[in-house]
Every structure is written in structure tokens, then in C-alpha cells.
Design a protein around this motif. Structure first.
Motif, mmCIF file in Angstrom:
data_model
loop_
_atom_site.group_PDB
_atom_site.id
_atom_site.type_symbol
_atom_site.label_atom_id
_atom_site.label_comp_id
_atom_site.label_asym_id
_atom_site.label_seq_id
_atom_site.Cartn_x
_atom_site.Cartn_y
_atom_site.Cartn_z
ATOM 1 N N VAL A 1 -31.266 29.901 -29.604
ATOM 2 C CA VAL A 1 -30.616 30.617 -28.479
ATOM 3 C C VAL A 1 -31.618 30.867 -27.362
ATOM 4 N N ALA A 2 -32.859 31.269 -27.743
ATOM 5 C CA ALA A 2 -33.878 31.558 -26.731
ATOM 6 C C ALA A 2 -34.257 30.278 -25.953
ATOM 7 N N THR B 1 -31.097 26.504 -13.675
ATOM 8 C CA THR B 1 -30.541 27.345 -12.609
ATOM 9 C C THR B 1 -31.541 27.495 -11.468
ATOM 10 N N ARG C 1 -31.536 26.712 -19.651
ATOM 11 C CA ARG C 1 -30.491 26.955 -18.638
ATOM 12 C C ARG C 1 -31.047 27.736 -17.447
ATOM 13 N N LEU C 2 -31.961 28.671 -17.739
ATOM 14 C CA LEU C 2 -32.565 29.437 -16.655
ATOM 15 C C LEU C 2 -33.394 28.514 -15.754
ATOM 16 N N ASP D 1 -32.420 27.549 -25.565
ATOM 17 C CA ASP D 1 -31.294 27.134 -24.722
ATOM 18 C C ASP D 1 -31.195 28.010 -23.474
ATOM 19 N N SER D 2 -31.427 29.294 -23.650
ATOM 20 C CA SER D 2 -31.374 30.206 -22.491
ATOM 21 C C SER D 2 -32.479 29.885 -21.487
ATOM 22 N N ALA D 3 -33.685 29.620 -22.037
ATOM 23 C CA ALA D 3 -34.801 29.287 -21.142
ATOM 24 C C ALA D 3 -34.517 27.991 -20.373
#
Length: 388
Positions: free
Chosen positions: A18-19, A29, A25-26, A21-23
Motif C-alpha cells: 500500500v505504501a 501526481t 501514485r503521489l 503504491d501510494s508513493a
């Protein structure tokens, strides 16, 4: 490992996924935001360029519509682009120049600009063709600038559009003026006997409005070349005669000029040489005059036409002459068979010498030509030494 340890490790792996994937996506972005900011900056720059080009186009258009000349428009273009500007006609002649030494458009750059429809840098200068659709009207050369930004390049190209509008207006005015001048020339060359309503005073007034002073001596010149180039010759002759303060028109398929001058023969020679350079082909010119009375111009036209016909008949195509330059043939072609004047012009000095000194130079000439221009036979007929 115990089942609890394995479950804990799996749970930690899920959190790591999760971490990560979030990084990711960030980061995506942030990249998208950076691209968006760059796109916004490009759009703002493009908008500013369009605004500047539109504003410059409006300024230049107002100049043209206000009646400004080529010099003023060139000065405004030079100020907007921060360089030197030269505007040229289709034949390469300079129409205006501001802030630069004399410069001619690069042939290769001009050809590329006409093909691409854009400003082109070649031979150290920027060149932009001035076009009305596909018809070339001239060119603009920009000096003193290296690379042009897209905004400046667009502005330079907008300037060419405005210059095209200016040249079209000028051409329209010139065509109207040429038509008026041609009508006046037709009236001046009309036979006075056949024109019952011809008013010399009215002709003089109309000429004065066009900047032509009929009180000055004027000669009539008829210019001719090979048929395929006659339209080009007419345009070139009209341009030349306008600079001389005369009139130009077409009669019987040939270009006729009424030009202020003192010597018709010199005018004929100058026109033949200058127009031949302009169209790149031999030009034959017959002249007559000069005369100051408007009612003499019709007779001058007839005499000039006879002179032109004689030049062609004598194989002197590509030359310029008046009737007097044709010798005795000119006497026969003239309106007045003024043989006495011709003899006086040719033999006057010899006759005067004989009368003053009691010599026999005329008899000597008779003997010389009677003997076929032979010095040996002429000296026997005269009973003198050959040196005499």
C-alpha cells in the motif's frame, strides 16, 4: 517460523505494498502537476504571443488605413522587432529601408518563404515573402536579429501580411491613376481635326492635376519588343515614365509614352537601354519631338510610329532613334519633307566653309562619291595629289 510470525510478515508486506503504491501514485501526481504547469506556462506564452501579434497587427493596420506610406510601416516594424527592416518590390527594387545598410533578399530564402508561407533565415538575415494569396508582391528583410522567438517570428509574418495590404492599396491607386493618365494620353494623341469638342485648356488642366506640365517640351516615344513580353514592357515603361513625370498608355498594341525632354534622340536611346535591362530583352524605341503645343502631339505620335517602323525595316531592332537619326530616310518619313533643313544640317558646315573661303569642298565631295568613294580615282578626276 511459527504461523503467527508468517501471518505478521504477510501483514507487513500488505502494508508495504500500500505504501509503495501510494508513493508511486503521489509521484505520478506530482509529474502530472509539473506537466500541467508547463502546459499552462506554454499556453500563457502562446496567448501573450498571440496578443502581442494581434496588437502589432492592429497598430500596423491602423497605420495603413490612415494612409501611411511604406517608410512609416517599415519604421514601425523595425521598432516592434528591434532590428533593421528593408522592404522590396517584386523586381528587387527598394521601397523603404530603416535602421540597416542597403540589403537585398536572399534568393534562396525568398523562394523558401514563398513556398512555406513563413519567415526564413538565410545568409544572415530573416526574409519573409509579401504575398496576396499565391501572388508575390515583394519581400521584407529583417537584419540585426539572430534567432527569433516564436512570438517575434509570428509578428514578423504578421508584418508581411500588413505590408501586402499596403502594397495592394498602392497598386490599386496606381492602376486607377494609370487609367486616368491613359485616358488623358488618348485625348492628347487624338487628331485635333477629328475631335470637334477638344479643348486645349481642359487638357492642360487635367494634365496639371496629374502633375504633368504641358507647357514644357514633350516628346512622344513608342516602345516595342517581342509580342510575348509586351505586357511586361508596358508595366516597366509605365513605372519608368511615371518617375520622369510623363504619361503612358497603349495604342494599337504598342506602348506609347509622352515624356518631358529636350532631345528626343537621347530619350530614345536611354529608354531602349533602360527598358531592355528591365525586361531582359531587346526594346526598340521610336521618338518624335519635342513640342510644347498639345495640338502637336498627334503629329508627333504619327512620326514616332513611322520611325519605329523604319527601325524594324532597317534591321535596327533593339535601338532607339528619332527621325533625324535615320538620315535622309528620316526626311522621307517625316511629316514635312524638309530637305533643305536636312541638307543644311548635314552639309551646312561645308557650304559655309566654301562660301567664306572660296574653296571647293562641295565639288570635292561630288567627285569623291561619283568615283565610288575611291581616293585614287577621285584625285585623277580633280587633278590633285591623293593627299590633297
Amino acid at each position: 517460523f511459527t504461523p503467527d510470525a508468517i501471518a505478521l510478515l504477510a501483514s507487513l508486506a500488505d502494508h508495504a505494498a500500500v505504501a509503495i503504491d501510494s508513493a508511486r501514485r503521489l509521484d505520478e501526481t506530482r509529474t502530472a502537476l509539473a506537466r500541467l504547469e508547463a502546459a499552462n506556462a506554454t499556453a500563457r506564452a502562446h496567448s501573450e504571443a498571440l496578443h502581442l501579434a494581434s496588437d502589432a497587427h492592429d497598430r500596423l493596420s491602423k497605420l495603413v488605413l490612415r494612409g501611411a506610406g511604406t517608410d512609416e510601416v517599415a519604421a514601425e516594424i523595425a521598432a516592434l522587432l528591434g532590428g533593421g527592416v528593408a522592404v522590396h518590390d517584386t523586381d528587387g527594387s527598394e521601397l523603404a529601408r530603416v535602421g540597416t545598410a542597403p540589403v537585398t533578399p536572399s534568393p534562396g530564402g525568398l523562394a523558401a518563404s514563398r513556398t512555406e508561407g513563413r519567415a526564413v533565415r538565410a545568409d544572415g538575415v530573416w526574409t519573409c515573402a509579401v504575398l496576396a494569396g499565391a501572388e508575390p508582391l515583394g519581400s521584407i528583410v529583417l537584419t540585426g536579429r539572430g534567432d527569433l522567438s516564436e512570438a517575434d517570428r509570428r509578428l514578423f509574418e504578421r508584418s508581411a501580411l500588413v505590408t501586402a495590404m499596403l502594397l495592394l492599396i498602392r497598386r490599386s491607386v496606381a492602376e486607377t491613376e494609370d487609367r486616368v493618365r491613359g485616358e488623358l494620353l488618348d485625348d492628347l494623341l487624338a487628331d485635333p481635326a477629328a475631335s470637334a469638342h477638344r479643348d486645349p485648356g481642359s487638357l492642360t488642366l487635367r494634365a496639371r492635376r496629374l502633375g504633368v506640365d504641358l507647357a514644357r517640351p514633350h516628346a512622344v516615344a513608342i516602345v516595342d519588343c517581342e509580342p510575348a513580353l509586351r505586357s511586361r514592357l508596358a508595366a516597366e515603361a509605365t513605372r519608368v515614365v511615371r518617375g520622369l513625370g510623363g504619361l503612358a498608355g497603349t495604342r494599337q498594341g504598342r506602348t506609347v509614352l509622352l515624356v518631358p525632354c529636350d532631345r528626343a534622340r537621347t530619350l530614345a536611346q536611354d529608354l531602349a537601354a533602360g527598358l531592355a535591362r528591365g525586361i531582359g530583352a531587346p526594346v526598340t524605341v521610336g521618338t518624335a519631338g519635342p513640342a510644347t503645343a498639345p495640338d502637336r502631339h498627334a503629329a508627333l505620335h504619327t512620326e514616332a510610329l513611322r520611325c519605329l517602323t523604319a527601325l524594324h525595316a532597317l534591321g535596327r531592332t533593339g535601338e532607339g532613334a528619332d527621325v533625324a537619326a535615320l538620315g535622309f530616310i528620316g526626311v522621307l518619313l517625316g511629316d514635312r519633307a524638309d530637305i533643305a533643313a536636312h541638307v543644311d544640317r548635314v552639309l551646312g558646315p561645308v557650304l559655309a566653309y566654301d562660301a567664306e573661303r572660296g574653296t571647293e569642298l562641295v565639288r570635292t565631295l561630288h567627285a569623291y562619291y561619283d568615283q565610288g568613294a575611291s581616293l585614287a580615282r577621285a584625285k585623277d578626276a580633280l587633278h590633285v595629289h591623293v593627299n590633297t
